[in-house]
Design an enzyme around this catalytic site. Sequence first.
Site, PDB file in Angstrom:
ATOM      1  N   GLY A  33     -14.127 -97.935 -76.907  1.00 20.31           N
ATOM      2  CA  GLY A  33     -15.357 -96.840 -75.918  1.00 20.31           C
ATOM      3  C   GLY A  33     -15.453 -97.805 -75.074  1.00 20.31           C
ATOM      4  CD  GLU A  35     -18.971 -96.330 -71.025  1.00 21.90           C
ATOM      5  OE1 GLU A  35     -18.335 -95.997 -71.976  1.00 21.90           O
ATOM      6  OE2 GLU A  35     -18.719 -95.248 -69.820  1.00 21.90           O
ATOM      7  NE  ARG A 167      -9.858 -95.775 -69.323  1.00 22.64           N
ATOM      8  CZ  ARG A 167     -10.158 -97.100 -68.441  1.00 22.64           C
ATOM      9  NH1 ARG A 167      -9.708 -97.121 -67.485  1.00 22.64           N
ATOM     10  NH2 ARG A 167      -9.871 -97.926 -69.211  1.00 22.64           N
ATOM     11  CG  LEU A 225      -7.334-110.810 -58.056  1.00 21.96           C
ATOM     12  CD1 LEU A 225      -7.697-111.792 -56.920  1.00 21.96           C
ATOM     13  CD2 LEU A 225      -7.117-109.068 -57.167  1.00 21.96           C
ATOM     14  CD  GLU A 228      -1.576-112.818 -57.841  1.00 17.29           C
ATOM     15  OE1 GLU A 228      -2.103-112.044 -57.421  1.00 17.29           O
ATOM     16  OE2 GLU A 228      -0.449-112.646 -58.638  1.00 17.29           O
ATOM     17  CB  ALA A 255      -7.765-107.171 -70.302  1.00 10.86           C
ATOM     18  CG  ASP A 257     -13.835-102.580 -71.474  1.00  7.28           C
ATOM     19  OD1 ASP A 257     -14.078-101.981 -70.425  1.00  7.28           O
ATOM     20  OD2 ASP A 257     -13.541-101.649 -72.661  1.00  7.28           O
ATOM     21  CG  ASP A 293      -9.787-100.551 -77.079  1.00  9.02           C
ATOM     22  OD1 ASP A 293      -8.614-101.007 -77.130  1.00  9.02           O
ATOM     23  OD2 ASP A 293     -10.198 -99.334 -77.178  1.00  9.02           O
TER      24      ASP A 293
END
Length: 317
Positions: A33, A35, A167, A225, A228, A255, A257, A293
């Site tokens: 999740g 958050e 999303r 980015l 980058e 990533a 988060d 995650d």
Amino acid sequence: MDIITLGETMVLFTPNKAGMLRYMDQYSAQIGGSESNVAIGLTRLGHKVGWISRLGSDEFGYKILQFLRGEGVDLNEVKFDHENPTGIYFKEMLNSEEVRVQYFRKNSAASYMKPDDLNEEYIASAKILHISGITPVLSKGCYETILKAIEIAKNNGLKVVFDPNLRKTLCSEQKSKDILLEISSLADIVLPGKGEGQFLTGEAKPERIANALHEYGSSGVVIKLGEEGAYFSFEGNDGYVPAHPVKQVVDPVGAGDGFATGVLSGLLDGLNIKSAVRRGTVIGSLVTMVQGDIEGLPDRKRLEGITNYLKHEDVAR
Ligand code: KDG
């Protein structure tokens, strides 16, 4: 409390091999999740974080509660819903480069969050309110809850940090755009990916995306980015930060988060914006090298090892 965040957390099922979900027969069960991913990341680094949400009064709700409790996230404002279930989601690892996500979260407990769920004193006790664009597109109640949380934060002197987290499967494009722009205009710091920035502003260059978002109202913009690195435009300062090297991407989900965790943690530690963004790029990259995650989020000791390496690298240059 350093940070309060609010949103939906689901049980995440990941198949043990690549291919379409219809061919899968074994899964591992983790949690995810946006958050609460940030809440876990910040707690691992020693910050005090409270997560506000609703969970179904079911085994998945208890799994999430237990996990977050084990990580040390404050859960005093989490409510159990006895009528609606905890949401779940599946990752579909089509091949080593393509991941798809399937949600089963319609009418989930968290989608019934409402403004009355918010305890003003609890939010007021923190320095930063972290929100993502996922929650306000879940339902009208969630949208109103996010606006109310922002109002409470502003009335009590908290900074509002917003990750648009677009999303497209949750809401129509136009509605997403309206909601994400409205919330960007209320936030002190916005953390879009480059694609999200382009979707929101119609601009392609990081500098122009940042300028457009400044015009909407936020004084800080940090744009992810990918390979980058990142671009920041923050209270009159701007610049680029290189990406942290990734040997092999195992799972890219989370990533962003990790990146938010690094930026928020850096700001809480009093780092300048460039160093905070650098911490963001490091943690974002660590998340991609581990399946899950939140499993790649570092604790303070690990982060410091890497940060020392970066410092050394800076001197050597
Ligand atoms: O940013 C990672 C999240 O996308 C993932 O943990 C699940 O919150 C989630 C979502 O709504 O996709």
